[in-house]
Scaffold this motif. Structure first.
Motif, PDB file in Angstrom:
ATOM      1  N   ALA A 126       9.104  30.317  47.218  1.00 36.60           N
ATOM      2  CA  ALA A 126       8.866  29.190  46.318  1.00 36.60           C
ATOM      3  C   ALA A 126       7.554  28.492  46.611  1.00 36.60           C
ATOM      4  CB  ALA A 126      10.012  28.196  46.439  1.00 36.60           C
ATOM      5  N   ASP A 127       6.943  27.969  45.551  1.00 31.34           N
ATOM      6  CA  ASP A 127       5.768  27.120  45.672  1.00 31.34           C
ATOM      7  C   ASP A 127       6.211  25.689  45.377  1.00 31.34           C
ATOM      8  OD1 ASP A 127       3.228  26.223  45.933  1.00 31.34           O
ATOM      9  OD2 ASP A 127       2.311  27.723  44.642  1.00 31.34           O
ATOM     10  N   ASP A 128       5.227  24.780  45.247  1.00 30.80           N
ATOM     11  CA  ASP A 128       5.552  23.364  45.063  1.00 30.80           C
ATOM     12  C   ASP A 128       6.035  23.033  43.660  1.00 30.80           C
ATOM     13  OD1 ASP A 128       3.046  21.812  47.145  1.00 30.80           O
ATOM     14  OD2 ASP A 128       4.026  23.731  47.344  1.00 30.80           O
ATOM     15  N   LEU A 129       5.774  23.896  42.685  1.00 32.56           N
ATOM     16  CA  LEU A 129       5.965  23.472  41.308  1.00 32.56           C
ATOM     17  C   LEU A 129       6.319  24.638  40.409  1.00 32.56           C
ATOM     18  CD1 LEU A 129       3.153  24.436  39.592  1.00 32.56           C
ATOM     19  CD2 LEU A 129       2.222  22.854  41.274  1.00 32.56           C
ATOM     20  N   ARG A 130       6.696  24.300  39.200  1.00 37.76           N
ATOM     21  CA  ARG A 130       6.876  25.292  38.146  1.00 37.76           C
ATOM     22  C   ARG A 130       5.994  24.873  36.982  1.00 37.76           C
ATOM     23  NH1 ARG A 130      12.563  26.584  36.226  1.00 37.76           N
ATOM     24  NH2 ARG A 130      11.794  28.707  36.134  1.00 37.76           N
ATOM     25  N   ILE A 131       5.626  25.844  36.165  1.00 42.48           N
ATOM     26  CA  ILE A 131       4.735  25.571  35.039  1.00 42.48           C
ATOM     27  C   ILE A 131       5.377  26.122  33.781  1.00 42.48           C
ATOM     28  CG2 ILE A 131       2.453  25.997  34.061  1.00 42.48           C
ATOM     29  CD1 ILE A 131       1.449  26.412  36.918  1.00 42.48           C
ATOM     30  N   ARG A 132       5.335  25.356  32.711  1.00 42.97           N
ATOM     31  CA  ARG A 132       5.924  25.829  31.465  1.00 42.97           C
ATOM     32  C   ARG A 132       5.039  25.507  30.276  1.00 42.97           C
ATOM     33  NH1 ARG A 132       7.921  21.975  28.057  1.00 42.97           N
ATOM     34  NH2 ARG A 132       8.736  20.012  28.880  1.00 42.97           N
ATOM     35  N   LYS A 133       5.345  26.158  29.162  1.00 43.95           N
ATOM     36  CA  LYS A 133       4.619  25.922  27.913  1.00 43.95           C
ATOM     37  C   LYS A 133       5.297  24.793  27.139  1.00 43.95           C
ATOM     38  CE  LYS A 133       3.577  30.867  27.562  1.00 43.95           C
ATOM     39  NZ  LYS A 133       4.491  31.344  28.598  1.00 43.95           N
ATOM     40  N   LEU A 134       4.566  24.246  26.206  1.00 47.27           N
ATOM     41  CA  LEU A 134       5.152  23.235  25.335  1.00 47.27           C
ATOM     42  C   LEU A 134       6.135  23.874  24.364  1.00 47.27           C
ATOM     43  CD1 LEU A 134       2.040  21.046  24.441  1.00 47.27           C
ATOM     44  CD2 LEU A 134       3.785  20.583  26.161  1.00 47.27           C
TER      45      LEU A 134
END
Length: 414
Positions: free
Chosen positions: A353-361
């Motif tokens: 795991a990293d610090d964050l997740r990223i998503r699209k609008l």
């Protein structure tokens, strides 16, 4: 009552704006060839007289109207398009502007409203734009045009568009609405919970991190994402061409600190990827210009912190994440504390795991960033796919900007 004809109507954001500010109006006709946009229009506004392809309209058959709106296609003008231009008889989609001349010349409505991309005022296009303004002047119209940005009228989207108000036989000076202090941020339009399909894959995140750590980045301008730095104003830049906008997330232990928006001017070219695919914008800031072609690589991305509030377990740097069991709700299932799941001989490699997740609008967030009410979005959603909803939002005009323009234009009618 103001009678309205919407050319290139889309989902009818002009009518939405008039309704929002309480103007007594009636749409007497529209021109729209996109059957999916028409479905949304009629679901939102009710049945309407659609005269179809503007190039085939016989203006003698049109009813009289007081306001003619024409947000003609921008594909051949926009910096994001092929820039084929809009010369008369060129056959480009943007050249449909000149079809409006026949209608305006015949019907002579009191008010005209034009909207298009800022590039219409650039050196390559300004001669054609001035020719159009001269035609309107010869017909008796007084023109007032200006480039307005949605972020100056209550919407956290960096969307610059040129607007032209033309008034027939009128000596009064029209004044465009004053800028407003932006109180809404990107985070205010985000949904609390979204489907997993909107999150970037682990490979895409790795691609993004690789670009962030690219040693070839030169001439970086770093803007602190916190409110303490007035220079930033928490605005994600609207970048074009080879510029790339990325967000650098620093961490301190298990805490994700404020992101920094990085604008890179001379980034090493990588022809395999579309630069826009690697733009990530802080939820505390302002979104980029939304595109009508909102394919998976063209939707703005935002970072989402890990947490059970979002429907999944906290995973910290160094923890293992079980991608074989992505829906696991327990630490023994999806997340292993400071360890990795059982390694297999197949292609299911361990993931840390990293610090964050990223998503699209999401489509709803797209529509919110165009100033459209949720109620209208849900009406359109009933008759259209997500891909069409993205396209329709990208083609629309920001309702809040239109409302501010109409407030000034019709302030004596309210």
């Amino acid at each position: 009552m103001i009678r309205v004809f919407e050319a290139f109507a889309g989902v009818g954001t002009q009518a939405m704006a008039l309704k929002r500010i309480g103007i007594d109006y009636k749409v007497v006709g529209i021109s729209e060839i996109d059957k999916f946009a028409l479905k949304s229009y009629e679901e939102i506004h009710g049945k309407v007289n659609n005269y179809g392809d503007i190039s085939k309209i016989d203006s003698d058959n049109l009813p009289d109207f007081d306001l003619f709106t024409y947000s003609f296609p921008c594909q051949d003008i926009s910096m994001a398009g092929k820039q084929a231009g809009f010369n008369k008889d060129s056959g480009t989609r943007s050249s449909l502007l000149w079809e409006c001349e026949r209608i305006i010349r015949n019907k002579k409505p009191k008010y005209l409203l034009m909207e298009n991309v800022k590039a219409l005022t650039f050196k390559k296009n300004i001669e054609g734009f001035n020719n159009w303004l001269k035609i309107l002047e010869d017909l008796g119209y007084k023109n007032h045009w200006k480039v307005l940005n949605a972020k100056d009228y209550g919407i956290p989207q960096n969307r610059e568009r040129v607007f032209c108000i033309s008034i027939l036989d009128d000596e009064k000076e029209y004044k465009f609405p004053k800028k407003q202090i932006l109180k809404t941020r990107l985070k205010d339009v985000l949904e609390d919970e979204v489907d997993e399909k909107y999150y970037l894959s682990n490979d895409r995140v790795k691609q993004l991190i690789k670009i962030i750590r690219n040693d070839d980045i030169k001439e970086k301008s770093i803007y602190d994402g916190s409110i303490k730095n007035p220079k930033s104003k928490n605005i994600a830049n609207c970048l074009t061409g080879r510029d790339r906008g990325i967000v650098n997330f620093q961490s301190s232990g298990n805490v994700v600190v404020e992101p920094k928006i990085i604008q890179t001017h001379k980034l090493k070219s990588d022809k395999r990827y579309n630069p826009s695919r690697f733009r990530v914008y802080s939820p505390k800031g302002i979104g980029p210009t939304l595109l009508a072609n909102a394919g998976s690589g063209n939707r703005p991305c935002i970072p989402i912190k890990n947490g059970t509030k979002n429907g999944y377990i906290n995973a910290y740097p160094g923890d293992g994440v079980d991608l074989i069991n992505p829906n696991g709700k327990t630490r023994r299932g999806r997340v292993q504390k400071e360890s990795i799941q059982t390694l297999t001989c197949g292609d299911n490699r361990g993931v840390v795991a990293d610090d964050l997740r990223i998503r699209k609008l999401t489509p709803l967030e797209y529509w919110r960033l165009m100033g459209i009410d949720d109620e209208d979005f849900y009406k359109a959603q009933k008759v259209n796919s997500n891909s069409q909803l993205y396209k329709q939002a990208g083609n629309a005009i920001v309702v809040d900007v239109l409302a501010a323009i109409f407030m000034e234009l019709f302030k004596e009618s309210r």
